[in-house]
Design an enzyme around this catalytic site. Structure first.
Site, PDB file in Angstrom:
ATOM      1  N   LYS A   1       0.698  -1.534  -0.193  1.00 31.60           N
ATOM      2  CA  LYS A   1       0.312   0.094  -0.149  1.00 31.60           C
ATOM      3  C   LYS A   1       1.154   0.913   0.001  1.00 31.60           C
ATOM      4  O   LYS A   1       1.667   1.496   0.433  1.00 31.60           O
ATOM      5  CB  LYS A   1      -0.821  -0.267   0.793  1.00 31.60           C
ATOM      6  CG  LYS A   1      -1.836  -0.832   1.117  1.00 31.60           C
ATOM      7  CD  LYS A   1      -3.426  -0.854   2.509  1.00 31.60           C
ATOM      8  CE  LYS A   1      -4.405  -1.283   1.833  1.00 31.60           C
ATOM      9  NZ  LYS A   1      -5.518  -1.574   0.592  1.00 31.60           N
TER      10      LYS A   1
ATOM     11  N   ILE B   1     -11.868 -19.504   4.650  1.00 31.69           N
ATOM     12  CA  ILE B   1     -11.731 -18.647   5.491  1.00 31.69           C
ATOM     13  C   ILE B   1     -14.013 -18.066   4.832  1.00 31.69           C
ATOM     14  O   ILE B   1     -13.802 -16.685   5.507  1.00 31.69           O
ATOM     15  CB  ILE B   1     -10.884 -17.423   5.487  1.00 31.69           C
ATOM     16  CG1 ILE B   1      -9.316 -17.989   5.243  1.00 31.69           C
ATOM     17  CG2 ILE B   1     -10.846 -16.357   5.556  1.00 31.69           C
ATOM     18  CD1 ILE B   1      -9.289 -18.813   6.547  1.00 31.69           C
TER      19      ILE B   1
ATOM     20  N   SER C   1     -15.235 -17.697   1.308  1.00 27.46           N
ATOM     21  CA  SER C   1     -15.641 -17.827  -0.066  1.00 27.46           C
ATOM     22  C   SER C   1     -15.220 -19.424  -0.804  1.00 27.46           C
ATOM     23  O   SER C   1     -13.993 -19.526  -0.261  1.00 27.46           O
ATOM     24  CB  SER C   1     -15.855 -16.770  -0.372  1.00 27.46           C
ATOM     25  OG  SER C   1     -13.821 -16.494  -0.684  1.00 27.46           O
TER      26      SER C   1
ATOM     27  N   GLU D   1     -20.851 -17.540   0.325  1.00 28.97           N
ATOM     28  CA  GLU D   1     -20.811 -16.567  -0.665  1.00 28.97           C
ATOM     29  C   GLU D   1     -20.983 -16.751  -1.679  1.00 28.97           C
ATOM     30  O   GLU D   1     -20.778 -15.728  -2.238  1.00 28.97           O
ATOM     31  CB  GLU D   1     -19.266 -16.344   0.493  1.00 28.97           C
ATOM     32  CG  GLU D   1     -19.103 -16.305   1.984  1.00 28.97           C
ATOM     33  CD  GLU D   1     -17.712 -15.162   2.172  1.00 28.97           C
ATOM     34  OE1 GLU D   1     -17.276 -14.054   1.685  1.00 28.97           O
ATOM     35  OE2 GLU D   1     -17.145 -15.319   3.050  1.00 28.97           O
TER      36      GLU D   1
ATOM     37  N   TRP E   1     -13.288   0.773   3.395  1.00 36.20           N
ATOM     38  CA  TRP E   1     -12.964   0.271   1.714  1.00 36.20           C
ATOM     39  C   TRP E   1     -14.401   1.159   1.609  1.00 36.20           C
ATOM     40  O   TRP E   1     -14.396   0.733   0.127  1.00 36.20           O
ATOM     41  CB  TRP E   1     -12.440  -1.121   1.472  1.00 36.20           C
ATOM     42  CG  TRP E   1     -11.908  -1.734   1.742  1.00 36.20           C
ATOM     43  CD1 TRP E   1     -10.720  -0.882   2.095  1.00 36.20           C
ATOM     44  CD2 TRP E   1     -11.795  -2.986   1.299  1.00 36.20           C
ATOM     45  NE1 TRP E   1      -9.533  -2.242   2.556  1.00 36.20           N
ATOM     46  CE2 TRP E   1     -10.223  -3.613   1.698  1.00 36.20           C
ATOM     47  CE3 TRP E   1     -12.246  -4.088   2.031  1.00 36.20           C
ATOM     48  CZ2 TRP E   1      -9.578  -4.561   2.135  1.00 36.20           C
ATOM     49  CZ3 TRP E   1     -11.904  -5.867   2.021  1.00 36.20           C
ATOM     50  CH2 TRP E   1     -10.609  -6.367   1.786  1.00 36.20           C
TER      51      TRP E   1
ATOM     52  N   ASP F   1     -15.208 -10.602   9.879  1.00 39.33           N
ATOM     53  CA  ASP F   1     -13.696 -10.372   8.833  1.00 39.33           C
ATOM     54  C   ASP F   1     -13.198  -8.796   9.194  1.00 39.33           C
ATOM     55  O   ASP F   1     -13.666  -8.273   9.250  1.00 39.33           O
ATOM     56  CB  ASP F   1     -13.907 -10.650   7.598  1.00 39.33           C
ATOM     57  CG  ASP F   1     -13.979 -12.376   7.585  1.00 39.33           C
ATOM     58  OD1 ASP F   1     -13.681 -12.679   7.673  1.00 39.33           O
ATOM     59  OD2 ASP F   1     -14.540 -11.977   6.098  1.00 39.33           O
TER      60      ASP F   1
ATOM     61  N   CYS G   1      -6.328 -10.123   6.831  1.00 32.73           N
ATOM     62  CA  CYS G   1      -4.622 -10.927   5.270  1.00 32.73           C
ATOM     63  C   CYS G   1      -4.824  -9.432   4.982  1.00 32.73           C
ATOM     64  O   CYS G   1      -4.187  -8.135   5.379  1.00 32.73           O
ATOM     65  CB  CYS G   1      -5.700 -11.564   4.503  1.00 32.73           C
ATOM     66  SG  CYS G   1      -7.047 -10.922   3.640  1.00 32.73           S
TER      67      CYS G   1
ATOM     68  N   HIS H   1      -3.614 -17.712  -2.665  1.00 29.41           N
ATOM     69  CA  HIS H   1      -3.502 -16.296  -4.064  1.00 29.41           C
ATOM     70  C   HIS H   1      -2.942 -17.027  -5.844  1.00 29.41           C
ATOM     71  O   HIS H   1      -2.591 -16.260  -6.951  1.00 29.41           O
ATOM     72  CB  HIS H   1      -3.096 -15.230  -3.605  1.00 29.41           C
ATOM     73  CG  HIS H   1      -3.012 -14.779  -2.231  1.00 29.41           C
ATOM     74  ND1 HIS H   1      -3.149 -14.893  -1.659  1.00 29.41           N
ATOM     75  CD2 HIS H   1      -3.940 -13.680  -2.457  1.00 29.41           C
ATOM     76  CE1 HIS H   1      -3.259 -14.054  -0.861  1.00 29.41           C
ATOM     77  NE2 HIS H   1      -4.945 -13.502  -0.880  1.00 29.41           N
TER      78      HIS H   1
HETATM   79  N1  GLN Z   1     -14.755 -14.072   3.999  1.00 30.27           N
HETATM   80  C1  GLN Z   1     -13.800 -13.654   3.136  1.00 30.27           C
HETATM   81  C2  GLN Z   1     -13.682 -14.853   1.600  1.00 30.27           C
HETATM   82  O1  GLN Z   1     -13.318 -15.492   2.087  1.00 30.27           O
HETATM   83  C3  GLN Z   1     -12.548 -12.995   3.461  1.00 30.27           C
HETATM   84  C4  GLN Z   1     -12.266 -11.970   2.572  1.00 30.27           C
HETATM   85  C5  GLN Z   1     -10.713 -11.370   2.756  1.00 30.27           C
HETATM   86  O2  GLN Z   1     -10.517 -11.646   3.426  1.00 30.27           O
HETATM   87  N2  GLN Z   1     -10.886  -9.974   1.934  1.00 30.27           N
HETATM   88  O3  GLN Z   1     -13.551 -13.784   0.824  1.00 30.27           O
HETATM   89 ZN    ZN Z   2      -8.363 -12.975   3.417  1.00 29.38          ZN
END
Ligand code: GLN
Ligand code: ZN
Length: 763
Positions: free
Chosen positions: A115, A435, A437, A488, A565, A603, A647, A698
């Site tokens: 950032k 986590i 999604s 999600e 955000w 989150d 994260c 990622h």
């Molecule tokens: N719960 C969200 C997901 O799994 C978390 C996304 C994130 O940390 N940016 O997509």
């Molecule tokens: Zn994340």
């Protein structure tokens, strides 16, 4: 008559009114557009941006603010900072190498990105390493010539200052900064020399690092740079530009041997103005006064701005005063022209980049020519907007008044909760989860689009989402996860989804801003009081729970992330808005709990982003951020398990605040700062439930069981196995189903092996 003030811009958004820039880049990367067409289109876009600014009547127009990816990457490439893994260095850097540094290729991983100060813009981190400084090209010179020959504009080249460039680089020990300055300075001077020889009058050198707690001894390095530049390039006028905060060392800064200094009078908490009043302004220097907010989208209160200008004019003569945005307009959308669907009263209260430039030229005409009549339209728009009932809701005010009497601490301390929760949930050692999604396939996105367009009604779309949930639950059960999620599928984005369901939010049609490279985001706008209007996630979560005996974790986005955000109203403190969001989320948490969802993840990936640049302000921020999270989560039963997830950042230096959230379990991304995080746990321990991501989502690569086992072993050397969870390091929405299932199976195998090792019981 106050003398003739002038108006400058510091940087124009790159993405184009219709995101042409993004589209061109992506077409080029995918091979749909050849190199020649790519350059031609980029020139066209660049020219259009210059023409817009010219038409606004600015006195100073930036050039070289335009880039093919990122201005820090441009600087790195220009100064010869190209890591060896991208091939032989020296000489002009091909465009393929330039993009490989940003995005990686089959042979080499991309440079890291992070950032840009406390903004949502990400820059490419230069890797100094073994780089031999050399001037591979002179981009600002080319941009200057382009503006002059193609648009008849005498532009002001913008470059990143050497101090800031090196402060933000990696690949050398920080105490070697002076050595690096000495190594790079000759090349940097050469770049400026070429501009001087070309007859460039002014260069804007951006040094935002000067606002981030520059120590007095550090300042000697800054003096070294600017004294050298003055000696070696005496004809060039330097506008030394700072932004995002008040400068440290005001007195020393304003005495640097440069032609002008730019200060931020919007995001400085009043400190720059205070210093100006206290220490005055040196003769013969121009002041670039950042008076229009370059980071938010609200129309300015021009009367307040005029008052500010007049205060400044008591210390700086008009002909030395330049009115400008507080920073580059990179951080705001381009133009309101395309916001066709927005409520007029709200639209009239906004100003994107183009409208901000109009505000500046209007202020100039008022100050220089006394044309006060033109202020009426702006005043009216603001006064109508301020009266909107959504902005001052008595019900929200009443709830906010009672906020201090609300419980913001869990009923029992963690250790006691741990016991009751252990009995309730009866999970295996090292429980496994995800986590939130699961893959957002093309099918999922298309279904949402059809529903948004009205081609599908709510019932049809609802059925589709339920089918996705069913499949997702089945897959998770079959893989053998212990705590499930609904996946999600109904969400595009973790903030937009909630913003659309809460009162006080507004969604723009074209409010795009660059996040990194070609990636743009369209932040929601918090324009009114935030309030709960009804359950947001209960239906999908409860449906998922109805399909399985295993626990399903509810999934919410936390108050601080929603705040950080979004574009936030600026008539209330950020703390206040965070608390309004927290109060709404508290109701959602309670609604989930009453529907039988007793594991709830909130989150907060963006909690770190809001951290103020100045150390002295950080504790206060963390305190209210933590409190907002606790307001959202603390009202639940002892047996209800609150999770959180973080994260994108380094967290090792904020472990105390993370613990203060008092979440029962945190899952945290580690691919970026594994070493530091583990070291910090080694030192201070961690005594709440914790899952360190055991694989990096990622990348499409499926990590082996062994790799994950190794990650688990490493973590268990410093963390208590009773508290440890096993999970990927972030949501899986960007991945495909096949790789996801494969990776999760490996994760479960690794988890079982680790349990066996710990208990001696074969799983
Ligand atoms: N719960 C969200 C997901 O799994 C978390 C996304 C994130 O940390 N940016 O997509
Ligand atoms: Zn994340």
């Amino acid at each position: 008559m106050q003398g003739n003030v002038t108006v400058a811009n510091l940087g124009y958004p790159r993405i184009g009114e219709d995101r042409e820039w993004k589209k061109t880049l992506e077409a080029f990367w995918s091979g749909k557009c050849g190199e020649e067409a790519f350059y031609a289109e980029m020139e066209r876009i660049q020219l259009a941006h210059l023409e817009v600014q010219k038409a606004k009547g600015l006195d100073s127009i930036p050039v070289n603010d335009f880039t093919y990816y990122d201005h820090m990457l441009d600087m790195a490439v220009m100064l010869g900072v190209v890591p060896a893994r991208f091939g032989p260095t020296g000489g002009t850097v091909p465009i393929s190498t330039y993009f490989a540094m940003a995005r990686g290729n089959e042979n080499a991983a991309a440079c890291e990105m992070t950032k840009w100060f406390n903004t949502n813009y990400h820059y490419i981190v230069p890797e100094i390493g073994e780089a031999v400084p050399c001037l591979t090209e002179n981009k600002p010179l080319a941009a200057y010539r382009f503006a002059k020959s193609r648009a008849g504009i005498e532009g002001r080249p913008v470059i990143v200052g050497l101090y800031t460039f090196l402060k933000l680089s990696k690949g050398f020990p920080s105490h070697h900064l002076t050595d690096q300055i000495e190594r790079f300075l000759p090349v940097y001077v050469e770049l400026l020399k070429q501009l001087e020889q070309e007859g460039v009058a002014w260069v804007q050198i951006d040094e935002p690092a000067l606002v981030a707690d520059t120590k007095a001894e550090e300042f000697e390095r800054v003096e070294l740079i600017y004294n050298t530049i003055r000696d070696r390039v005496p004809q060039l006028n330097i506008m030394l530009q700072t932004y995002f905060e008040a400068v440290d060392n005001y007195e020393r800064l304003v005495n640097l041997p440069v032609g002008g200094i730019g200060l931020d009078f919007v995001h400085d908490s009043g400190a720059n103005l205070k210093s100006l009043k206290q220490y005055g302004w040196p003769d013969n220097k121009s002041l670039g006064a950042g008076i229009i907010d370059g980071r938010n989208i609200w129309r300015s209160d021009l009367d307040a701005k005029l008052a500010l200008i007049h205060e400044i004019l008591e210390h700086v003569p008009g002909h030395r005063l330049i009115l400008q945005p507080s920073c580059s307009l990179l951080h705001v959308p381009v133009s309101l022209q395309r916001e066709l669907k927005m409520n007029k009263m709200i639209r009239d209260a906004l100003a994107y980049a183009n409208e901000k430039l109009d505000e500046l030229t209007l202020l100039k005409s008022v100050v220089s020519d006394n044309m006060t009549g033109d202020l009426e339209a702006s005043r009216n728009a603001l006064s109508l907007f301020r009266k909107l009932p959504e902005r001052n809701r008595p019900d929200v005010a009443a709830q906010m008044a009672g906020i201090d009497s609300l419980r913001d601490k869990r009923n029992l301390p963690f250790q006691s909760r741990f016991e009751v929760q252990r009995r309730k949930w009866n999970l295996p050692l090292l429980p496994t989860t995800t986590i939130g999604s699961f893959p957002q396939t093309a099918e999922v996105r298309q279904a949402r689009l059809k529903w948004r367009r009205g081609e599908w009604d709510d019932a049809r779309y609802g059925m589709f989402v339920r089918q996705q949930i069913e499949q997702c639950i089945k897959v998770q059960e079959e893989i053998g996860l212990d705590v499930l999620v609904h996946g999600e599928f109904e969400r595009t984005d973790m903030v937009e989804f909630f913003g659309e369901k809460l009162a006080g939010f507004l969604f723009t049609q074209n409010g795009w801003v660059q996040s990194y490279g070609s990636r743009c985001v369209k932040p929601p706008v918090i324009y009114g009081d935030v309030a709960f209007t009804g359950a947001m996630t209960v239906e999908e979560t409860a449906y998922a729970q109805s399909l399985t005996e295993l626990p399903v974790k509810g999934m919410l986005t936390g108050p601080v992330t929603i705040l950080n955000w979004s574009f936030v109203r600026d008539d209330r403190s950020r703390e206040e808005v965070a608390n309004q969001i927290a109060l709404s989320l508290r109701k959602e948490v309670e609604a989930l709990e009453s529907a039988g969802i007793e594991m709830i993840q909130v989150d907060e990936p963006a909690i770190r982003e809001g951290l103020p640049l100045k150390e002295r302000d950080q504790a206060a921020y963390l305190e209210w951020a933590v409190k907002a999270f606790r307001i959202a989560t603390a009202s639940v039963k002892d047996t209800t398990q609150i999770h959180t997830h973080m994260c994108y950042c380094e967290f090792h230096d904020m472990i105390d605040s993370i613990l203060a959230l008092d979440a029962d379990v945190i899952s945290i991304e580690t691919s970026r700062s594994h070493g530091e995080l583990i070291a910090s746990f080694e030192l201070n321990g961690y005594d709440h439930g914790i899952g360190l991501g055991v694989y990096d989502i990622h990348s499409p690569r499926v990590p082996s069981v062994d790799e994950m086992s190794e990650m688990i072993d490493r973590a268990l050397r410093v963390l208590d196995p009773e508290l440890f969870w096993i999970n990927p390091d972030c949501g899986l929405k960007t991945r495909g189903w096949e790789e996801t299932a494969h990776a999760l199976r490996n994760m479960i195998t690794a988890a079982r092996a680790a349990r066996e090792k710990l208990t001696g019981v074969i799983q």
